[in-house]
Every structure is written in C-alpha cells, then in structure tokens.
Design a protein around this motif. Structure first.
Motif, PDB file in Angstrom:
ATOM      1  N   THR A 158     -32.215 -67.882  46.233  1.00 21.55           N
ATOM      2  CA  THR A 158     -33.236 -68.489  45.378  1.00 21.55           C
ATOM      3  C   THR A 158     -34.422 -67.538  45.285  1.00 21.55           C
ATOM      4  O   THR A 158     -34.569 -66.626  46.125  1.00 21.55           O
ATOM      5  CB  THR A 158     -33.720 -69.838  45.949  1.00 21.55           C
ATOM      6  OG1 THR A 158     -34.394 -69.598  47.203  1.00 21.55           O
ATOM      7  CG2 THR A 158     -32.559 -70.787  46.189  1.00 21.55           C
ATOM      8  N   PRO A 159     -35.288 -67.712  44.293  1.00 23.53           N
ATOM      9  CA  PRO A 159     -36.462 -66.836  44.170  1.00 23.53           C
ATOM     10  C   PRO A 159     -37.346 -66.835  45.413  1.00 23.53           C
ATOM     11  O   PRO A 159     -38.058 -65.853  45.663  1.00 23.53           O
ATOM     12  CB  PRO A 159     -37.205 -67.445  42.968  1.00 23.53           C
ATOM     13  CG  PRO A 159     -36.120 -68.045  42.137  1.00 23.53           C
ATOM     14  CD  PRO A 159     -35.152 -68.619  43.132  1.00 23.53           C
ATOM     15  N   GLU A 160     -37.293 -67.903  46.186  1.00 23.03           N
ATOM     16  CA  GLU A 160     -38.104 -67.953  47.407  1.00 23.03           C
ATOM     17  C   GLU A 160     -37.751 -66.814  48.361  1.00 23.03           C
ATOM     18  O   GLU A 160     -38.607 -66.300  49.077  1.00 23.03           O
ATOM     19  CB  GLU A 160     -37.916 -69.303  48.112  1.00 23.03           C
ATOM     20  CG  GLU A 160     -38.576 -70.478  47.439  1.00 23.03           C
ATOM     21  CD  GLU A 160     -37.845 -70.949  46.188  1.00 23.03           C
ATOM     22  OE1 GLU A 160     -36.677 -70.538  45.979  1.00 23.03           O
ATOM     23  OE2 GLU A 160     -38.440 -71.726  45.419  1.00 23.03           O
ATOM     24  N   ARG A 161     -36.495 -66.410  48.340  1.00 25.62           N
ATOM     25  CA  ARG A 161     -36.070 -65.294  49.213  1.00 25.62           C
ATOM     26  C   ARG A 161     -36.737 -64.000  48.776  1.00 25.62           C
ATOM     27  O   ARG A 161     -37.186 -63.208  49.607  1.00 25.62           O
ATOM     28  CB  ARG A 161     -34.553 -65.151  49.185  1.00 25.62           C
ATOM     29  CG  ARG A 161     -34.057 -63.968  50.003  1.00 25.62           C
ATOM     30  CD  ARG A 161     -32.539 -63.897  50.080  1.00 25.62           C
ATOM     31  NE  ARG A 161     -32.123 -62.708  50.799  1.00 25.62           N
ATOM     32  CZ  ARG A 161     -32.117 -62.584  52.118  1.00 25.62           C
ATOM     33  NH1 ARG A 161     -32.489 -63.600  52.869  1.00 25.62           N
ATOM     34  NH2 ARG A 161     -31.729 -61.459  52.702  1.00 25.62           N
ATOM     35  N   VAL A 197     -43.553 -63.793  41.857  1.00 20.68           N
ATOM     36  CA  VAL A 197     -42.126 -64.103  41.988  1.00 20.68           C
ATOM     37  C   VAL A 197     -41.582 -64.817  40.756  1.00 20.68           C
ATOM     38  O   VAL A 197     -40.408 -64.643  40.394  1.00 20.68           O
ATOM     39  CB  VAL A 197     -41.871 -64.934  43.264  1.00 20.68           C
ATOM     40  CG1 VAL A 197     -42.437 -66.343  43.137  1.00 20.68           C
ATOM     41  CG2 VAL A 197     -40.381 -64.987  43.581  1.00 20.68           C
ATOM     42  N   GLU A 198     -42.420 -65.613  40.088  1.00 20.96           N
ATOM     43  CA  GLU A 198     -41.957 -66.300  38.881  1.00 20.96           C
ATOM     44  C   GLU A 198     -41.642 -65.299  37.773  1.00 20.96           C
ATOM     45  O   GLU A 198     -40.611 -65.395  37.090  1.00 20.96           O
ATOM     46  CB  GLU A 198     -43.017 -67.295  38.404  1.00 20.96           C
ATOM     47  CG  GLU A 198     -42.580 -68.113  37.199  1.00 20.96           C
ATOM     48  CD  GLU A 198     -43.599 -69.161  36.800  1.00 20.96           C
ATOM     49  OE1 GLU A 198     -43.436 -69.756  35.717  1.00 20.96           O
ATOM     50  OE2 GLU A 198     -44.557 -69.395  37.562  1.00 20.96           O
ATOM     51  N   ALA A 199     -42.535 -64.337  37.597  1.00 17.10           N
ATOM     52  CA  ALA A 199     -42.309 -63.301  36.577  1.00 17.10           C
ATOM     53  C   ALA A 199     -41.103 -62.444  36.948  1.00 17.10           C
ATOM     54  O   ALA A 199     -40.329 -62.033  36.079  1.00 17.10           O
ATOM     55  CB  ALA A 199     -43.555 -62.435  36.428  1.00 17.10           C
ATOM     56  N   LEU A 236     -27.181 -70.898  38.739  1.00 19.56           N
ATOM     57  CA  LEU A 236     -27.085 -72.355  38.795  1.00 19.56           C
ATOM     58  C   LEU A 236     -28.499 -72.920  38.768  1.00 19.56           C
ATOM     59  O   LEU A 236     -29.349 -72.506  39.564  1.00 19.56           O
ATOM     60  CB  LEU A 236     -26.363 -72.805  40.073  1.00 19.56           C
ATOM     61  CG  LEU A 236     -24.887 -72.408  40.209  1.00 19.56           C
ATOM     62  CD1 LEU A 236     -24.386 -72.704  41.616  1.00 19.56           C
ATOM     63  CD2 LEU A 236     -24.047 -73.128  39.177  1.00 19.56           C
ATOM     64  N   GLU A 237     -28.749 -73.856  37.863  1.00 17.33           N
ATOM     65  CA  GLU A 237     -30.081 -74.434  37.733  1.00 17.33           C
ATOM     66  C   GLU A 237     -30.193 -75.718  38.546  1.00 17.33           C
ATOM     67  O   GLU A 237     -29.453 -76.678  38.318  1.00 17.33           O
ATOM     68  CB  GLU A 237     -30.386 -74.736  36.264  1.00 17.33           C
ATOM     69  CG  GLU A 237     -30.543 -73.505  35.397  1.00 17.33           C
ATOM     70  CD  GLU A 237     -31.761 -72.652  35.769  1.00 17.33           C
ATOM     71  OE1 GLU A 237     -32.632 -73.144  36.527  1.00 17.33           O
ATOM     72  OE2 GLU A 237     -31.824 -71.501  35.323  1.00 17.33           O
ATOM     73  N   GLY A 238     -31.124 -75.724  39.501  1.00 19.02           N
ATOM     74  CA  GLY A 238     -31.358 -76.919  40.302  1.00 19.02           C
ATOM     75  C   GLY A 238     -32.502 -77.746  39.749  1.00 19.02           C
ATOM     76  O   GLY A 238     -33.068 -77.439  38.698  1.00 19.02           O
ATOM     77  N   LYS A 239     -32.857 -78.794  40.462  1.00 16.52           N
ATOM     78  CA  LYS A 239     -33.934 -79.674  40.010  1.00 16.52           C
ATOM     79  C   LYS A 239     -35.291 -78.976  40.070  1.00 16.52           C
ATOM     80  O   LYS A 239     -36.153 -79.212  39.234  1.00 16.52           O
ATOM     81  CB  LYS A 239     -33.967 -80.947  40.862  1.00 16.52           C
ATOM     82  CG  LYS A 239     -32.770 -81.860  40.652  1.00 16.52           C
ATOM     83  CD  LYS A 239     -32.884 -83.117  41.485  1.00 16.52           C
ATOM     84  CE  LYS A 239     -32.768 -82.778  42.948  1.00 16.52           C
ATOM     85  NZ  LYS A 239     -31.752 -83.498  43.688  1.00 16.52           N
ATOM     86  N   SER A 240     -35.472 -78.114  41.068  1.00 11.81           N
ATOM     87  CA  SER A 240     -36.775 -77.482  41.224  1.00 11.81           C
ATOM     88  C   SER A 240     -36.715 -75.977  41.441  1.00 11.81           C
ATOM     89  O   SER A 240     -37.748 -75.326  41.553  1.00 11.81           O
ATOM     90  CB  SER A 240     -37.525 -78.124  42.406  1.00 11.81           C
ATOM     91  OG  SER A 240     -36.786 -77.977  43.607  1.00 11.81           O
ATOM     92  N   THR A 241     -35.530 -75.406  41.506  1.00 16.11           N
ATOM     93  CA  THR A 241     -35.415 -73.963  41.683  1.00 16.11           C
ATOM     94  C   THR A 241     -34.106 -73.474  41.057  1.00 16.11           C
ATOM     95  O   THR A 241     -33.293 -74.267  40.579  1.00 16.11           O
ATOM     96  CB  THR A 241     -35.469 -73.577  43.180  1.00 16.11           C
ATOM     97  OG1 THR A 241     -35.610 -72.152  43.300  1.00 16.11           O
ATOM     98  CG2 THR A 241     -34.206 -74.014  43.918  1.00 16.11           C
TER      99      THR A 241
END
Length: 258
Positions: free
Chosen positions: A40-43, A56-58, A138-143
């Motif tokens: 996930t982008p959090e990583r 990280v969003e960009a 894969l698109e999750g609910k929040s990430t």
C-alpha cells in the motif's frame, strides 16, 4: 531585464529522480509479492521511497500514471507492429542509418539538448516507459493495494485484499464460494486460520452465525465429516449431498486409505 528564478524547478532532474523512484517502487512490489504481501502507499511513505519533493499521494498517482503509460505504449506497439512492417522497403541499413543521423543533426538546433522541459510531465514523457505488465491494482475502501501477478496469484491477492480490508464476513463468504466454484470442494473451517486470513476459530464461528442470522447469503451452508470437521460450501456450485461426500473423503476416507 527579466532573469530566471534561481528556485525554478529543474524538471529534467526531477523526472530522472521520479523515474528511478518508480522503478524502485515496482521492484519493491515484486519483492513483497514474493513474501505473499500486498503493498500500500503507506509502505512507500514509511520507507521514504518517494522523492523528497513529492508527497506519498502524488507519488501514488505517479505509479498509476507509469502503469497506464506502459500499457498504453504496449498497446500502440502491438497494434502498429504488423502495419509498420508491411510498409518498410528493403534498404541498405548502414546507408540509411548514416543518412538519418545526418538529417537529424541538421534538423535539431545545437541548443536543443540543453533546453529545460516546460513541465515535469513533459520531462517524464521523454523517458522510457517502465516495464510493469505484471503489476496489478486493487482498490480498497480507504487505500490502494499493489501486487505482482508474476510472484503472487490473483486468487491469493484477492484473499489477502479481503483480509486487509478486515471485512471478515465478506471474506468468509467469498472464500467459501471460491472453493466451491473453482475446485470444486467444500471449505474446511481450518482454511481461514492460515495466512493471509489468520482468523481464530471463534471468528470463523461468528462469521457463520452472522451469515445465518442476516439471511443475506442463502447459498452458504455447512456440513460435517464423521470425525467432527466442519465444512462450508455454496449451493450455487455444490449440492449438499456432494459437499458431504467430499468432506467425508477429505477428513476421513483419504486418511484411512493413503
């Protein structure tokens, strides 16, 4: 007299930094897939993988763009390969290369190679597409979750996705239906105790109780082998009688007759 700001971004340098970071991010996805883990982008945020000047969003958007760019260029190449080959006339390759090189040198101003791109997108467009045909989203609910289907099967990725989303009832129902549809076989309760689900026996029982109480999943039923092993199956794909016989074979008969 106007002068260029000293703080004007160097888009060419930024593009090269981002291109390298994107390549590293894709390799990290492959590495994590080898270890049966989604990314996930959090990583990327935690490891500082994104360039210092990009949040990280960009950076996640840039990963998406890189995937789209690669697939678009691959499609164009596939579509144009045949027609392009048909239009090529036999030539002396060495002579053609010399003539082309000479023509390009005359057509391109000497200062062109040192000119700064007008934007980061323009600078990125000049760089080669990063190979990423194996990277899936894969698109999750929040990430968003990423994986490589070269190192992780789509089925396992979907299971890991459901486990990460922490919707235990939906996970339970999806896995039961998947086993009944694909193999076909009923699912023994122990399957959900293993990675990537890691449920407890109480959680599996709670999922089953919720399925019964809500009535939203009328195809999900259970059966029990003679040794007490509990199985679940979908009547959309297995009849109760067939599911019972498969459960008995798996838990009792197979072990009695190795």
């Amino acid at each position: 007299m106007e002068t260029q700001s000293a703080e004007a971004p160097n888009y060419k340098q930024q593009a090269e930094e981002l291109h390298a970071a994107l390549g590293a991010a894709l390799e990290n996805i492959r590495s994590q897939s080898c270890d049966s883990a989604l990314v996930t982008p959090e990583r990327w945020n935690a490891t500082g993988m994104a360039p210092a000047w990009m949040d990280v969003e960009a950076f996640t958007d840039a990963v998406r763009d890189a995937l789209a760019k690669f697939h678009a260029s691959s499609s164009e190449h596939d579509c144009g390969a045949t027609s392009g080959a048909e239009q090529i006339e036999p030539t002396n390759e060495a002579e053609a290369a010399t003539e082309t090189s000479s023509d390009e040198e005359e057509a391109i101003p000497a200062s062109a190679s040192s000119e700064q791109p007008a934007s980061l997108d323009e600078a990125l467009a000049a760089l080669p597409a990063i190979p990423c045909a194996d990277i899936c989203v894969l698109e999750g609910k929040s990430t968003t979750y990423f994986y490589s289907n070269a190192y992780m099967t789509d089925a396992y990725a979907n299971w890991a996705f459901l486990a990460q989303e922490d919707d235990k009832v939906q996970t339970f129902v999806s896995v039961v239906r998947e086993d009944s549809r694909v193999y076909p076989r009923p699912m023994v309760y122990r399957s959900l105790l293993n990675p990537p689900f890691r449920m407890t026996e109480d959680e599996v029982l709670q999922c089953w109780q919720t399925v019964q109480e809500t009535g939203k999943f009328p195809d999900i039923e259970s059966c029990e082998a003679s040794n007490g092993d509990v199985y679940f199956f979908s009547t959309d794909y297995l009849s109760p009688r067939y599911a019972q016989s498969l459960a008995e074979y798996e838990s009792v008969e197979r072990l009695a007759n190795p």
